[in-house]
Design a protein around this motif. Structure first.
Motif, short mmCIF file in Angstrom:
data_model
loop_
_atom_site.label_atom_id
_atom_site.label_comp_id
_atom_site.label_asym_id
_atom_site.label_seq_id
_atom_site.Cartn_x
_atom_site.Cartn_y
_atom_site.Cartn_z
N VAL B 125 9.85 -4.89 -55.63
CA VAL B 125 9.80 -3.99 -56.76
C VAL B 125 11.13 -3.86 -57.48
CG1 VAL B 125 7.94 -2.69 -55.70
CG2 VAL B 125 10.29 -1.90 -55.45
N VAL B 128 9.92 -6.57 -62.13
CA VAL B 128 8.57 -7.10 -62.22
C VAL B 128 8.65 -8.57 -61.87
CG1 VAL B 128 6.62 -7.57 -63.73
CG2 VAL B 128 7.91 -5.43 -63.95
N SER B 155 -0.07 -10.49 -61.15
CA SER B 155 1.28 -9.95 -61.31
C SER B 155 1.51 -8.83 -60.30
CB SER B 155 1.49 -9.40 -62.72
OG SER B 155 0.75 -8.21 -62.88
N SER B 157 3.95 -5.32 -59.99
CA SER B 157 4.86 -4.45 -60.73
C SER B 157 5.36 -3.32 -59.84
CB SER B 157 4.16 -3.82 -61.94
OG SER B 157 3.26 -4.71 -62.53
N GLN B 165 13.19 2.78 -58.17
CA GLN B 165 12.27 1.66 -58.24
C GLN B 165 11.38 1.55 -57.01
OE1 GLN B 165 11.99 -1.01 -60.61
NE2 GLN B 165 13.08 0.31 -62.02
N GLN B 232 -1.37 -1.13 -70.70
CA GLN B 232 -0.20 -1.83 -70.15
C GLN B 232 0.51 -1.03 -69.06
OE1 GLN B 232 -0.53 -1.34 -73.72
NE2 GLN B 232 -1.88 -3.12 -73.46
N ARG B 233 0.06 0.22 -68.88
CA ARG B 233 0.81 1.08 -67.97
C ARG B 233 -0.16 1.86 -67.09
NH1 ARG B 233 5.81 4.99 -69.70
NH2 ARG B 233 6.87 2.99 -69.47
N ALA B 255 4.01 2.62 -63.58
CA ALA B 255 4.24 1.18 -63.45
C ALA B 255 3.82 0.50 -64.75
CB ALA B 255 3.42 0.61 -62.28
N ASP B 256 4.63 -0.45 -65.20
CA ASP B 256 4.26 -1.27 -66.36
C ASP B 256 3.66 -2.56 -65.84
OD1 ASP B 256 5.16 0.49 -68.45
OD2 ASP B 256 7.19 0.08 -67.72
N VAL B 257 2.37 -2.77 -66.10
CA VAL B 257 1.65 -3.90 -65.53
C VAL B 257 1.81 -5.10 -66.46
CG1 VAL B 257 -0.58 -4.74 -64.74
CG2 VAL B 257 0.04 -2.35 -64.41
#
Ligand SMILES: [Zn+2]
Lengths: 173, 257
Positions: B125, B128, B155, B157, B165, B232-233, B255-257
């Protein structure tokens, strides 16, 4: 006796107690029988813990197999039937600690298994569920469904094969 | 029993639906036929997965202390016997099994190692990370269990908490349009008054993804439907029991995916 081990069992109970109780209750339809089954299963897990290779397998698979066997036995006793000998069962599984990533994997797997079961046509699925959740033999299922034994054999076989084929690419061994 | 008959009974065997006589004959066949022994183990593993289709039901609260009391009063099996993965044990087979490697035998089965998981998570983490990097990390780690989660991922994230983080990961599966959320170090809430709720955030709008199960030891896991094409999040907020239609507090995890 290790204090740390008892705490670990408590942690496993937090994580998997609901799944174990849910399975036991689905099979026995009886809250107090389901409680006994869950208690027995966790005690077995505790007793046999030193026998496991800590690096392999999944503790939940093992636990759920024990719960399944004990619950089916409870139903058979209630019906005055002989308990059948356990199949090779739990020793096919080996256990690991209840780690977060194992819980995560199981969550994913449960999703995939539910999807797999939905792919199986109704009659095959019902036949499989009578065997798994009611502990009936294929002869008993044939009587109950009023179909030939050969039909039950092939429904169990084809239905399970569909599940297996669906799961193979989705569940990493 | 010959191979053709055994083949025919694989499904019933796997589901333990044979009669006693048939089960004995089948067991005898499996001892002499490697092909069907392997098939039978494979089929039985599939049948065992049916356990996952039963609903999770919260047991009565008193059961927990009953279980823990029973354990405290029960001695553990003293002798460590090895259990080989995939082996089909037979009566009288125990003494022929290989003894466990010394190191493995010394390790306690129940020894929890959250630090190992945290270390892997921390590496993952830090940013990303794409699938390639994830695999590279995993190959350097013995904790390959984590790798099994990632093999199908699109992905990975970071989940961030108050700017740090290290609050867990979101693993996104594009083919299945699903996200796996694993938290780390998430504080427990008073379930009577609060719950964690998951949200998909897109252009300032939030859509509920359901409640996050109460964390155990800081760790909670959820699988939710999620399409990175339309949001996106992923965010987690603290809400009243049962959740809210829209977030009522600022996110504790993002989290931003
Ligand atoms: Zn054969």
């Amino acid at each position: 006796m290790q204090q740390g081990d008892q705490e670990a069992v408590a942690l496993l109970y937090e994580r998997y107690g609901g799944a174990a109780y849910g399975l036991a209750y689905r099979i026995t339809s009886d809250g107090s029988a389901a409680e006994d089954v869950v208690q027995d299963a966790f005690v077995s897990l505790w007793k046999q813990a030193p026998r496991f290779d800590p690096e392999r397998g999944q503790v939940r698979s093992w636990l759920m197999t024990i719960v399944h066997h004990r619950a089916i036995d409870a139903v058979r006793r209630r019906k005055g039937r002989n308990e059948r000998a356990l199949p090779e069962g739990p020793e096919e599984f080996v256990a690991t600690r209840g780690r977060p990533e194992e819980l995560a994997e199981w969550t994913l797997e449960a999703e995939a298994v539910r999807e797999a079961v939905r792919q199986v046509p109704d009659e095959q699925r019902r036949t499989i569920e009578m065997a798994y959740f009611e502990g009936l033999t294929h002869v008993e299922i044939a009587e109950r469904m009023a179909v030939p034994l050969g039909t039950v054999k092939s429904r169990l076989r084809i239905g399970l094969e569909k599940m297996r084929a669906y799961l193979r690419p989705r569940v990493v061994e | 029993m010959n191979c053709e008959e055994a083949e025919d009974l694989l499904g019933a065997w796997a589901l333990d639906a044979l009669t006693d006589d048939e089960r004995g004959e089948m067991a005898a066949h499996l001892r002499s036929c490697a092909r069907h022994a392997a098939a039978a183990a494979d089929w039985r593993a599939t049948a065992a997965r049916l356990a996952a289709t039963a609903d999770v039901v919260a047991p009565p609260p008193a059961l927990r202390s009953r279980v823990l009391q029973a354990i405290a009063a029960t001695p553990q099996d003293g002798v460590a016997r090895p259990v080989l993965a995939g082996a089909i044990p037979r009566a009288g087979d125990q003494q022929r099994r290989r003894p466990p490697p010394v190191a493995a035998a010394r390790r306690r089965f129940f020894e929890l190692r959250p630090a190992a998981w945290a270390a892997v998570a921390a590496v993952l983490v830090a940013a990303v990370i794409g699938l390639g990097a994830w695999n590279a990390v995993l190959q350097r780690r013995s904790g390959a269990d984590v790798g099994r989660l990632a093999t199908r991922a699109s992905s990975v994230s970071a989940l961030r908490m108050n700017g740090t983080q290290n609050a867990g990961v979101v693993v996104y599966y594009a083919n299945e349009k699903k996200a796996l959320i694993v938290t780390d170090g998430l504080p427990a809430l008073n379930a009577a008054t609060q719950t964690y709720q998951l949200w998909a955030i897109s252009g300032g709008r939030a859509r509920s993804l359901g409640l996050l199960p109460a964390p155990v030891g800081g760790s909670s896991v959820a699988v939710v439907p999620f399409d990175a094409g339309s949001a996106q999040r992923i965010a987690v907020t603290v809400e009243p029991p049962g959740g809210s239609a829209q977030p009522t507090t600022p996110p504790v995890l993002v989290a931003d995916v």
